[in-house]
Write a protein that holds these residues in place. Sequence first.
Motif, mmCIF file in Angstrom:
data_model
loop_
_atom_site.group_PDB
_atom_site.id
_atom_site.type_symbol
_atom_site.label_atom_id
_atom_site.label_comp_id
_atom_site.label_asym_id
_atom_site.label_seq_id
_atom_site.Cartn_x
_atom_site.Cartn_y
_atom_site.Cartn_z
ATOM 1 N N ARG A 195 -18.518 18.911 7.439
ATOM 2 C CA ARG A 195 -18.180 18.495 8.805
ATOM 3 C C ARG A 195 -16.674 18.214 8.928
ATOM 4 O O ARG A 195 -16.044 18.565 9.925
ATOM 5 C CB ARG A 195 -18.992 17.257 9.193
ATOM 6 C CG ARG A 195 -20.478 17.530 9.372
ATOM 7 C CD ARG A 195 -21.258 16.242 9.599
ATOM 8 N NE ARG A 195 -22.685 16.455 9.659
ATOM 9 C CZ ARG A 195 -23.386 16.754 10.747
ATOM 10 N NH1 ARG A 195 -22.747 16.868 11.909
ATOM 11 N NH2 ARG A 195 -24.690 16.935 10.700
ATOM 12 N N GLU A 196 -16.102 17.571 7.907
ATOM 13 C CA GLU A 196 -14.664 17.310 7.939
ATOM 14 C C GLU A 196 -13.875 18.612 7.855
ATOM 15 O O GLU A 196 -12.850 18.778 8.536
ATOM 16 C CB GLU A 196 -14.266 16.373 6.802
ATOM 17 C CG GLU A 196 -12.803 15.930 6.891
ATOM 18 C CD GLU A 196 -12.435 14.858 5.894
ATOM 19 O OE1 GLU A 196 -11.230 14.530 5.801
ATOM 20 O OE2 GLU A 196 -13.337 14.332 5.206
ATOM 21 N N LEU A 197 -14.361 19.563 7.059
ATOM 22 C CA LEU A 197 -13.683 20.858 6.947
ATOM 23 C C LEU A 197 -13.689 21.602 8.280
ATOM 24 O O LEU A 197 -12.709 22.283 8.617
ATOM 25 C CB LEU A 197 -14.354 21.712 5.868
ATOM 26 C CG LEU A 197 -14.028 21.350 4.416
ATOM 27 C CD1 LEU A 197 -14.974 22.081 3.468
ATOM 28 C CD2 LEU A 197 -12.576 21.701 4.094
ATOM 29 N N ARG A 198 -14.774 21.477 9.045
ATOM 30 C CA ARG A 198 -14.814 22.136 10.354
ATOM 31 C C ARG A 198 -13.732 21.592 11.271
ATOM 32 O O ARG A 198 -13.076 22.347 11.998
ATOM 33 C CB ARG A 198 -16.192 21.970 11.005
ATOM 34 C CG ARG A 198 -17.295 22.806 10.376
ATOM 35 C CD ARG A 198 -18.575 22.738 11.193
ATOM 36 N NE ARG A 198 -18.494 23.580 12.387
ATOM 37 C CZ ARG A 198 -19.437 23.627 13.325
ATOM 38 N NH1 ARG A 198 -20.519 22.863 13.210
ATOM 39 N NH2 ARG A 198 -19.306 24.408 14.371
ATOM 40 N N LEU A 199 -13.532 20.287 11.243
ATOM 41 C CA LEU A 199 -12.487 19.689 12.073
ATOM 42 C C LEU A 199 -11.098 20.125 11.609
ATOM 43 O O LEU A 199 -10.228 20.447 12.431
ATOM 44 C CB LEU A 199 -12.606 18.166 12.031
ATOM 45 C CG LEU A 199 -13.852 17.561 12.689
ATOM 46 C CD1 LEU A 199 -13.910 16.058 12.423
ATOM 47 C CD2 LEU A 199 -13.871 17.853 14.185
ATOM 48 N N LEU A 200 -10.893 20.138 10.304
ATOM 49 C CA LEU A 200 -9.588 20.548 9.776
ATOM 50 C C LEU A 200 -9.320 22.026 10.068
ATOM 51 O O LEU A 200 -8.192 22.402 10.404
ATOM 52 C CB LEU A 200 -9.524 20.282 8.271
ATOM 53 C CG LEU A 200 -9.508 18.807 7.861
ATOM 54 C CD1 LEU A 200 -9.610 18.675 6.348
ATOM 55 C CD2 LEU A 200 -8.245 18.117 8.385
ATOM 56 N N ALA A 201 -10.342 22.864 9.936
ATOM 57 C CA ALA A 201 -10.165 24.288 10.243
ATOM 58 C C ALA A 201 -9.797 24.478 11.708
ATOM 59 O O ALA A 201 -8.925 25.290 12.051
ATOM 60 C CB ALA A 201 -11.449 25.062 9.906
ATOM 61 N N ASP A 202 -10.443 23.715 12.572
ATOM 62 C CA ASP A 202 -10.129 23.793 13.999
ATOM 63 C C ASP A 202 -8.682 23.369 14.258
ATOM 64 O O ASP A 202 -7.963 24.017 15.036
ATOM 65 C CB ASP A 202 -11.093 22.899 14.780
ATOM 66 C CG ASP A 202 -10.886 23.002 16.281
ATOM 67 O OD1 ASP A 202 -11.157 24.077 16.843
ATOM 68 O OD2 ASP A 202 -10.426 22.009 16.876
ATOM 69 N N ASP A 203 -8.234 22.305 13.583
ATOM 70 C CA ASP A 203 -6.849 21.859 13.747
ATOM 71 C C ASP A 203 -5.857 22.891 13.200
ATOM 72 O O ASP A 203 -4.782 23.091 13.772
ATOM 73 C CB ASP A 203 -6.648 20.515 13.043
ATOM 74 C CG ASP A 203 -7.179 19.348 13.855
ATOM 75 O OD1 ASP A 203 -7.372 19.520 15.073
ATOM 76 O OD2 ASP A 203 -7.407 18.272 13.271
ATOM 77 N N LEU A 204 -6.193 23.527 12.091
ATOM 78 C CA LEU A 204 -5.305 24.547 11.526
ATOM 79 C C LEU A 204 -5.183 25.749 12.465
ATOM 80 O O LEU A 204 -4.087 26.285 12.673
ATOM 81 C CB LEU A 204 -5.821 25.002 10.150
ATOM 82 C CG LEU A 204 -5.609 24.019 9.000
ATOM 83 C CD1 LEU A 204 -6.424 24.447 7.779
ATOM 84 C CD2 LEU A 204 -4.125 23.922 8.635
ATOM 85 N N VAL A 205 -6.293 26.168 13.052
ATOM 86 C CA VAL A 205 -6.255 27.289 13.993
ATOM 87 C C VAL A 205 -5.478 26.903 15.244
ATOM 88 O O VAL A 205 -4.696 27.710 15.786
ATOM 89 C CB VAL A 205 -7.685 27.753 14.345
ATOM 90 C CG1 VAL A 205 -7.665 28.749 15.499
ATOM 91 C CG2 VAL A 205 -8.356 28.377 13.120
ATOM 92 N N ALA A 206 -5.655 25.669 15.717
ATOM 93 C CA ALA A 206 -4.909 25.215 16.894
ATOM 94 C C ALA A 206 -3.404 25.191 16.607
ATOM 95 O O ALA A 206 -2.587 25.579 17.450
ATOM 96 C CB ALA A 206 -5.390 23.824 17.314
#
Length: 400
Positions: A195-206
């Motif tokens: 779940r934390e990785l999903r948030l970090l991946a979203d931030d990296l893409v943003a």
Amino acid sequence: MATDIKDTAHTVEAAAVMKLLPGRPRLLALGEPTHGEDTLLDLRNELFRQLVEQEGYRTIAIESDCMMGLVVDDYVTSGTGTLDEVMEHGFSHGWGTSAANRELVRWIRAYNDGRPASERLRFAGFDGPLEITGAASPRQALTALHGYLSARVDADLLPCTAGTLDRLLGADDRWTNPAAMMEPARSVGQSAEARELRLLADDLVALFDAQTPHLITATSRDDWDRARLYGRTATGLLRYHFWMADTSPSRMTRLVSLRDQMMADNLLALAERGPALVHAHNGHLQRHKSTMRMGGLPVEWWSAGALVSVHLGEGYAFLATALGTIRHQGVDTPPPDTVEGLLYALPEDRCVIDAPRLATALGDTRPAPRVSPWFGYSPLDPAHLADSDGIVFFKDVPQS
């Protein structure tokens, strides 16, 4: 009726295909109703050569892992590695053992030799890093995106360090456990780390999106395109793993839908680059809903072709492939009241059919759906003839 049907048939070549279409599509999709028959891939290869030489096509995309496909693209564009290495490491689903795929890669590399970058042909896999038994770890895509950004943007803009990603990812075999496909509880996709990785991946893409003008200037459009692939693959894989851990009745529908969504996103990115020939199973490229039975239950989802065609309109064209016989797989002469049976009566061994004209010629005549004795072959659905721009028909498929 036979004369009307014969009038819709033409030789399978690029010029005949283009006559069926209102213009040159950004994506010309050639489907196949079964996998593993090099006869079908040999025709795909020849059609691609003609599209390159006559219509300016510069990319071929196949139903293979998009990350592994980068190995093939590096080889055909710059000679990185050897042909044997590329066939072993550049294809998923066992496609690297195909003699026709090997010939395709060899020909593209030979074509590109000595040509400027602007004229070189490109290769792409457009499937996600997914197999029937499960999905890859998001490590490769996620760390590649982080590495691309960390070398080009201020460190304080990054949402995490590489070490944090490594800790949260853990061992890759946690992600690739084949038991998770049938046992959701064995998936790590809904763990606290995932779940934390999903948030970090979203931030990296943003962050990647926000820095696009700088990133393209600092590197190149090709490098930026590749990093964008890393981003959508990382987020797609994390989403797929999340739903692998789901226990609801809609679990399999979500998973097959997510796979085709990943395919569609990859195809839309390729369409931005220029005209491409796309090759995959008919079920992934058709414009109508795909269906199958899993665990005795029906599963329906929108295919990649359906999703892409909404965005591209006439920029997307689809040729379905139909077969008369595959005798080495127990598929014998089709019944005469099926679409395949009607086409089998034509004198040509192979031809391309104007599908909308064929539907018109049939009028109120409703061909019977063909029932395949072999699970590996999917006959045409006669109710959706007009949804295809054309049908490529092989009378008899010999053993490869």
